[in-house]
Enzyme design. Structure first.
Site, PDB file in Angstrom:
ATOM      1  N   SER A 153       0.550  -1.221   0.178  1.00  0.00           N
ATOM      2  CA  SER A 153       0.080   0.080   0.033  1.00  0.00           C
ATOM      3  C   SER A 153       0.861   1.244  -0.004  1.00  0.00           C
ATOM      4  O   SER A 153       1.945   1.295  -0.819  1.00  0.00           O
ATOM      5  CB  SER A 153      -1.006  -0.176   1.237  1.00  0.00           C
ATOM      6  OG  SER A 153      -1.850   0.968   1.268  1.00  0.00           O
ATOM      7  N   ASP A 186      -9.252  -6.253  -4.228  1.00  0.00           N
ATOM      8  CA  ASP A 186      -8.695  -5.145  -3.561  1.00  0.00           C
ATOM      9  C   ASP A 186      -9.325  -3.904  -4.606  1.00  0.00           C
ATOM     10  O   ASP A 186      -8.765  -3.864  -5.891  1.00  0.00           O
ATOM     11  CB  ASP A 186      -7.233  -5.163  -3.772  1.00  0.00           C
ATOM     12  CG  ASP A 186      -6.648  -3.537  -3.304  1.00  0.00           C
ATOM     13  OD1 ASP A 186      -7.543  -2.788  -2.750  1.00  0.00           O
ATOM     14  OD2 ASP A 186      -5.577  -3.418  -3.058  1.00  0.00           O
ATOM     15  N   HIS A 241      -8.084  -5.072   0.087  1.00  0.00           N
ATOM     16  CA  HIS A 241      -6.533  -4.227   0.341  1.00  0.00           C
ATOM     17  C   HIS A 241      -5.880  -5.022   1.416  1.00  0.00           C
ATOM     18  O   HIS A 241      -4.783  -5.067   1.407  1.00  0.00           O
ATOM     19  CB  HIS A 241      -6.989  -3.100   0.615  1.00  0.00           C
ATOM     20  CG  HIS A 241      -5.781  -1.926   0.382  1.00  0.00           C
ATOM     21  ND1 HIS A 241      -5.134  -1.757  -0.519  1.00  0.00           N
ATOM     22  CD2 HIS A 241      -5.210  -1.261   1.284  1.00  0.00           C
ATOM     23  CE1 HIS A 241      -4.014  -1.183  -0.669  1.00  0.00           C
ATOM     24  NE2 HIS A 241      -4.021  -0.802   0.707  1.00  0.00           N
TER      25      HIS A 241
END
Lengths: 371, 203
Positions: A140, A305, A338
């Site tokens: 991320s 995600d 995610h």
């Protein structure tokens, strides 16, 4: 570790002096070729793996990935976790005391960017005598730092492990961040960011921000699977307090988070996410932005995600391909959204393990060449 | 060329050896359905080729990572939308054409992305298969080892079929190698050859 050299930020502001909190695992080899930097995302810290003898419940945030015998094997690699400047886990941040004023930085803390963090991380590497990382790894926002490393310090990074990434935020991503920030800044206890002086914390805002964030970390399916429409008391009660399990879960996550995280840090980090856009300086040409990179790349995304969907990782892969960079890209079929990058998934972990096997082999060769 | 001369094989894949021989040193290669990265690894080491593979299977992607081969996990049936026109010297599709649903599209995509295309496929016209069909059975052989109900092969063709396709789709064949096992076949290839390899470009 204390740094006296001012950190000149992208914003034009500067941090005169700062401390960085970091943790290391494993042993740095004599040639110093086995160091791996692990960059944290929004709400994590330098504590990437293991636990403290005095606090066995405080397990590192990427403990399933990093440790002895794990995919990133600390028996072979020297792993560094660092809390970025602006953070709230021991590095200098908005809650720290500004030596010039004797008060908490609060709203005067510079708006810090991914680029600034990477400069700070490079200085930490200098101090530790690491001229070149075997790998820089992150998921991320952490993945954005790994990308920035490859761009800013091409000679200092042999591999970039870029997980659940995006080359920049979309309008929707920024919109979610803005709602989170508004939740914090409109909390009556926020006091323009200088709440420390009032001995209050904008807990309600931070709690809301975390709840919103949490929704974006999970997939619709994962949420449905985990909570469905389960009711707390088995029946609906025709009120606005908790009826559904998912409400209870979000409130719990929000409460927990607002106990330990600093609201100003949340603002800073969401802004760092918003502003990261290496292609922005190159006429939106990501390939040109990544042209300086010399590292090999492992890019991994997760099918469910929707915060940083696989298409976003493919943009990175395409840019790397245009530069004829070495890249392996895996699109992992995982249901968790995610958050999958933090979870234990056999295919994902096998992939990272295999990649680091190669890194180990290659940096051992480099180690011989160094001598 | 002497047909009795064995072609050195890459782990028993004579078609890959033939393909490798066509690829110019230092070229850029995109290998569609690259499997474990056997060909790319060979090309990288023997010809300093800058290569990338495309694979859909998790196991093969992992194997490519283990083999230090560049790989991109993607579904070929979705086309090569992520690749710019003319961005590779060669686009290779080895032993995969017959299992593709969108056969026409992928060949056109190969020639959009690559300056040249290379394919290898099992020749459906190979005589033992013709015999089996004449006996009223679906062919079953080394090159077509699947039973009719569980085969991945949906678009089988003969050499003649493929050459017709090229003629009607603006594709110029530059070179052809036909093999039976590791032997090259020159006489009556559509009957005697079990595997065909073609190099081609757009007209």
């Amino acid at each position: 570790m204390h740094f006296d050299t001012p950190l000149a930020c992208r914003s034009g502001a500067q941090l005169d002096a700062y401390d960085l909190m970091y943790e290391t695992y494993g042993t740095l080899n004599a040639a110093k070729t086995n160091a791996v930097l692990v960059c944290h995302a929004l709400n994590a810290s330098h504590h990437v793996a293991g636990y403290y003898a005095a606090d066995p419940k405080n397990v590192g945030w990427w403990d399933n990935m990093i440790g002895p015998g794990k995919p990133l094997d600390t028996d072979r690699f020297f792993v560094i976790g660092v809390n970025n400047p602006g953070g709230c886990f021991g590095s200098t941040g908005p809650a720290s005391i500004n030596p010039k004023t004797g008060k908490a930085y609060g709203s005067s803390f510079p708006v810090i960017t991914v680029e600034d963090w990477v400069v700070a991380q490079a200085r930490l590497a200098d101090r530790l005598g690491i001229t070149r990382f075997a790998a820089v790894m992150g998921g991320s926002l952490g993945a954005m730092q790994a990308l920035q490393w490859a761009i800013a310090y091409p000679e200092r990074i042999a591999n970039a492990v870029v997980v659940a990434a995006a080359p920049k935020l979309s309008a929707q991503n920024i919109a979610f961040n803005e709602v989170a920030r508004q939740a914090i800044t409109t909390d009556p206890d926020f006091h323009g960011g200088d709440y420390y002086a009032y001995n209050v914390l904008p807990r309600r805002g931070l709690r809301l921000a975390r709840m919103i964030g949490h929704i974006t970390y999970l997939s619709d399916d994962a949420m449905m699977e985990k909570f469905g429409r389960s009711l707390r008391s088995g029946t609906i009660n025709f009120h606005f307090d908790v009826d559904f399990e998912v409400e209870s879960y979000l409130r719990y996550q929000g409460d927990k988070f607002s106990e330990y995280f600093d609201a100003n840090t949340y603002l800073l980090i969401t802004r760092a996410l918003d502003y990261f856009d290496p292609a922005g300086a190159c006429d939106d040409d990501l390939a040109r932005a990544l042209a300086p990179a010399k590292a090999r790349f492992l890019v991994a995304s997760f099918t469910s995600d929707w915060r940083f969907a696989p298409e976003r990782s493919r943009e990175i892969v395409k840019a790397l391909l245009d530069n004829r960079a070495d890249v392996c890209y895996a699109e992992i079929d995982a249901p968790h959204g995610h958050d999958a990058f933090l979870l234990d998934d056999a295919r994902y972990h096998a992939l990272v393990r295999a990649y680091f096997e190669n890194v180990a082999r290659d940096c051992a060769i480099a180690g011989v060449a160094d001598r | 060329m002497n047909t009795s001369l064995p072609v050195p094989a890459i782990a028993g894949r004579a078609d890959l050896e033939a393909i490798a021989a066509w690829v110019a040193p230092g070229a850029s290669v995109l290998d569609l359905g690259c499997g474990e990265g056997l060909l790319l690894n060979y090309l990288k080491q023997s010809r300093e080729v800058r290569g990338y593979g495309i694979e859909i299977s998790d196991a093969n992607v992992l194997a490519c990572v283990k083999n230090s081969v560049n790989v991109i996990q993607s579904d070929l049936e979705a086309g090569l939308a992520g690749f710019d026109a003319g961005s590779f010297d060669y686009v290779i599709l080895s032993q995969t054409l017959q299992a593709m649903r969108h056969t026409e599209e992928i060949i056109m995509e190969m020639l959009r992305v690559g300056r040249q295309g290379i394919v290898s496929f099992p020749n459906f016209g190979y005589w033992p298969q013709r015999v089996q069909i004449m006996r009223g059975r679906m062919p079953l052989s080394d090159i077509l080892p699947y039973l009719w109900y569980n085969t991945p092969n949906v678009h089988l063709c003969t050499l003649a079929d493929f050459e017709d396709f090229c003629a009607t789709h603006g594709v110029r064949i530059l070179e052809r190698i036909v093999m039976q096992g590791e032997r090259r076949i020159r006489f009556a290839p559509n009957l005697r050859g079990s595997v065909a390899v073609y190099r081609f470009e757009r007209i």
